[in-house]
Design a protein around this motif. Structure first.
Motif, PDB file in Angstrom:
ATOM      1  N   PRO A 167       0.827  -1.218   0.000  1.00  0.00           N
ATOM      2  CA  PRO A 167       0.000   0.000   0.000  1.00  0.00           C
ATOM      3  C   PRO A 167       0.863   1.270   0.000  1.00  0.00           C
ATOM      4  CG  PRO A 167      -0.789  -1.590   1.607  1.00  0.00           C
ATOM      5  CD  PRO A 167       0.520  -2.110   1.110  1.00  0.00           C
ATOM      6  N   LEU A 168       0.356   2.290  -0.674  1.00  0.00           N
ATOM      7  CA  LEU A 168       1.109   3.532  -0.807  1.00  0.00           C
ATOM      8  C   LEU A 168       1.389   4.182   0.541  1.00  0.00           C
ATOM      9  CD1 LEU A 168       2.358   5.676  -2.638  1.00  0.00           C
ATOM     10  CD2 LEU A 168       0.094   6.753  -2.789  1.00  0.00           C
ATOM     11  N   ASP A 169       0.413   4.171   1.450  1.00  0.00           N
ATOM     12  CA  ASP A 169       0.635   4.811   2.751  1.00  0.00           C
ATOM     13  C   ASP A 169       1.718   4.087   3.551  1.00  0.00           C
ATOM     14  OD1 ASP A 169      -0.898   2.564   3.052  1.00  0.00           O
ATOM     15  OD2 ASP A 169      -2.224   3.407   4.580  1.00  0.00           O
ATOM     16  N   LEU A 170       1.800   2.766   3.412  1.00  0.00           N
ATOM     17  CA  LEU A 170       2.846   2.017   4.108  1.00  0.00           C
ATOM     18  C   LEU A 170       4.215   2.332   3.513  1.00  0.00           C
ATOM     19  CD1 LEU A 170       3.787  -0.129   6.100  1.00  0.00           C
ATOM     20  CD2 LEU A 170       3.219  -1.884   4.415  1.00  0.00           C
ATOM     21  N   LEU A 171       4.288   2.352   2.180  1.00  0.00           N
ATOM     22  CA  LEU A 171       5.557   2.689   1.534  1.00  0.00           C
ATOM     23  C   LEU A 171       6.020   4.090   1.911  1.00  0.00           C
ATOM     24  CD1 LEU A 171       5.102   1.237  -2.075  1.00  0.00           C
ATOM     25  CD2 LEU A 171       6.761   0.495  -0.360  1.00  0.00           C
ATOM     26  N   SER A 172       5.097   5.031   1.942  1.00  0.00           N
ATOM     27  CA  SER A 172       5.450   6.413   2.293  1.00  0.00           C
ATOM     28  C   SER A 172       6.011   6.492   3.704  1.00  0.00           C
ATOM     29  CB  SER A 172       4.223   7.323   2.155  1.00  0.00           C
ATOM     30  OG  SER A 172       3.758   7.342   0.817  1.00  0.00           O
ATOM     31  N   SER A 173       5.420   5.729   4.630  1.00  0.00           N
ATOM     32  CA  SER A 173       5.911   5.724   6.011  1.00  0.00           C
ATOM     33  C   SER A 173       7.330   5.171   6.090  1.00  0.00           C
ATOM     34  CB  SER A 173       4.983   4.880   6.897  1.00  0.00           C
ATOM     35  OG  SER A 173       3.679   5.424   6.917  1.00  0.00           O
ATOM     36  N   VAL A 174       7.611   4.155   5.270  1.00  0.00           N
ATOM     37  CA  VAL A 174       8.956   3.576   5.255  1.00  0.00           C
ATOM     38  C   VAL A 174       9.953   4.571   4.671  1.00  0.00           C
ATOM     39  CG1 VAL A 174      10.404   1.766   4.271  1.00  0.00           C
ATOM     40  CG2 VAL A 174       8.121   1.201   5.146  1.00  0.00           C
ATOM     41  N   PHE A 175       9.595   5.214   3.567  1.00  0.00           N
ATOM     42  CA  PHE A 175      10.501   6.155   2.911  1.00  0.00           C
ATOM     43  C   PHE A 175      10.854   7.328   3.826  1.00  0.00           C
ATOM     44  CE2 PHE A 175       9.565   4.135  -1.171  1.00  0.00           C
ATOM     45  CZ  PHE A 175      10.791   4.271  -1.809  1.00  0.00           C
ATOM     46  N   GLU A 176       9.916   7.744   4.659  1.00  0.00           N
ATOM     47  CA  GLU A 176      10.166   8.879   5.545  1.00  0.00           C
ATOM     48  C   GLU A 176      11.219   8.568   6.602  1.00  0.00           C
ATOM     49  OE1 GLU A 176       6.374   9.905   7.091  1.00  0.00           O
ATOM     50  OE2 GLU A 176       5.655  10.822   5.220  1.00  0.00           O
ATOM     51  N   CYS A 177      11.489   7.290   6.834  1.00  0.00           N
ATOM     52  CA  CYS A 177      12.461   6.890   7.857  1.00  0.00           C
ATOM     53  C   CYS A 177      13.831   6.563   7.282  1.00  0.00           C
ATOM     54  CB  CYS A 177      11.943   5.672   8.630  1.00  0.00           C
ATOM     55  SG  CYS A 177      10.386   5.940   9.501  1.00  0.00           S
TER      56      CYS A 177
END
Length: 373
Positions: free
Chosen positions: A27-37
């Motif tokens: 999911p896009l929201d999960l990927l975005s959370s990972v990228f932010e870290c």
């Protein structure tokens, strides 16, 4: 009472439909959370995995920004690329593309993000992005020198090179709008600054004896030769002085040893420090400017001396807590970068670089920017 768990016959089918078959279907929201870290290096690796991960990277703003070291090419070197060192990857070095002969002959005077404040052999100042090569030419400073030289030549005799009078240049730039402010000082005159859209260099008259400066969070921290410490707010059109203090520190522990160099440092929380390097010893003393007392611990922070700031030091970013990172620019034929531990009072090399490939007096810390391309 026994509870019987009842299964919905359609639940397995729904689970099968929402469970991704591959990493590219996360999911896009999960990927975005990972990228932010992610760190800068891992961020750029991850966005190259597939098109969905690349799309997620464009909607992410990482908060894990770590300082890297940029090592500039030596003069008269046929290879005009820079070498980049990430403290979190001690066994890996990166190289930039050819930066061009003009850049290679220029001197980096300050950094902000991936932007560098450069001074060419003719002492012309300009700002350039290390990765995108976007360049902003600054106003010429020649108009200032005539009046300055007339005022000091009679009592100082032979003039130094003009570039030698540019002290402690600092700057800030907005990555999106390209708004910027550049500041530098003349010891016997004052601090000059220029913002985007200005047609001339402006003066800050309350700064007649510039020794060192730090720019942080739209504030200019200034220390003078005669123990004056001031803070200016630069968020408005005109710099406003908001703090003034006379700096006196307890040097009783020096025991007759002189001070080799003094640097102004601003911590993550905005506390102002005075860092002194002791002669004949590769050691430092740190003082709290507001109290004048010596500080023996920086907590979970480290000092990047040439940046005049502290950074968070932990197991994930490669920096050692309670330490001072510095180069040996005070010595001729410097061959390495060093770490001074305030607790152990010992110094060790940051990394064993090839001394034949780098000129360490031209090394600078910078923060790689996450540009969306």
């Amino acid at each position: 009472m026994e509870i019987e768990e009842k299964q919905n016959p359609n639940s397995h089918e729904r689970l099968r439909r929402v469970t991704p078959k591959s990493w590219s279907e996360l999911p896009l929201d999960l990927l975005s959370s990972v990228f932010e870290c992610l760190s800068f290096a891992n961020f750029n690796r991850a966005k190259s995995v597939c098109s969905s991960w690349y799309s997620a990277s464009r909607q992410s703003v990482p908060t894990n920004q770590i300082h890297w070291l940029i090592l500039f090419p030596e003069e008269n070197n046929d290879n005009n690329s820079c070498t980049l060192f990430n403290p979190d990857e001690k066994d890996k070095l990166y190289k930039t593309q050819d930066v061009g002969e003009e850049f290679a002959k220029s001197i980096c005077r300050a950094t902000y993000g991936s932007w560098l404040l450069m001074q060419d052999p003719l002492f012309t100042l300009y700002i350039v992005n290390l990765f995108t090569r976007e360049r902003i030419n600054l106003l010429p400073v020649e108009l200032l020198w005539e009046g300055y030289e007339l005022g000091v030549s009679s009592r100082k005799g032979r003039m130094k090179s003009r570039g030698g009078y540019v002290r402690s240049p600092v700057f800030w730039i907005d990555e999106k709008t390209k708004d910027y402010v550049v500041l530098w000082g003349l010891r016997d005159w004052c601090v000059f600054y220029s913002k985007k859209g200005d047609t001339s260099w402006n003066q800050i008259p309350q700064t007649p004896d510039c020794f060192d400066m730090v720019y942080k969070d739209h504030k200019l921290y200034f220390i003078g030769y005669f123990h004056s410490f001031k803070i200016f707010d630069l968020s408005g059109e005109i710099p406003q002085q908001i703090f003034e203090w006379s700096v006196f520190v307890d040097r009783s522990s020096l025991r007759g040893r002189g001070v080799w160099a003094t640097t102004l440092v601003v911590t993550l929380t905005g506390k102002s420090l005075k860092v002194e390097r002791v002669k004949r010893d590769c050691c430092f003393q740190v003082f709290d400017i507001s109290s004048g007392r010596r500080i023996n611990s920086l907590g979970d922070e480290s000092i990047l001396l040439d940046q005049g700031i502290t950074v968070s030091a932990n197991d994930t970013n490669g920096f050692i807590r309670n330490s001072i990172y510095f180069n040996n620019a005070y010595q001729k034929h410097a061959t390495d970068m060093f770490i001074f531990n305030l607790e152990t009072r010992k110094t060790e090399p940051l990394h064993t670089f090839d001394s034949f490939s780098f000129q360490f007096s031209r090394a600078q810390w910078f923060v790689p920017s996450f540009t969306l391309t």
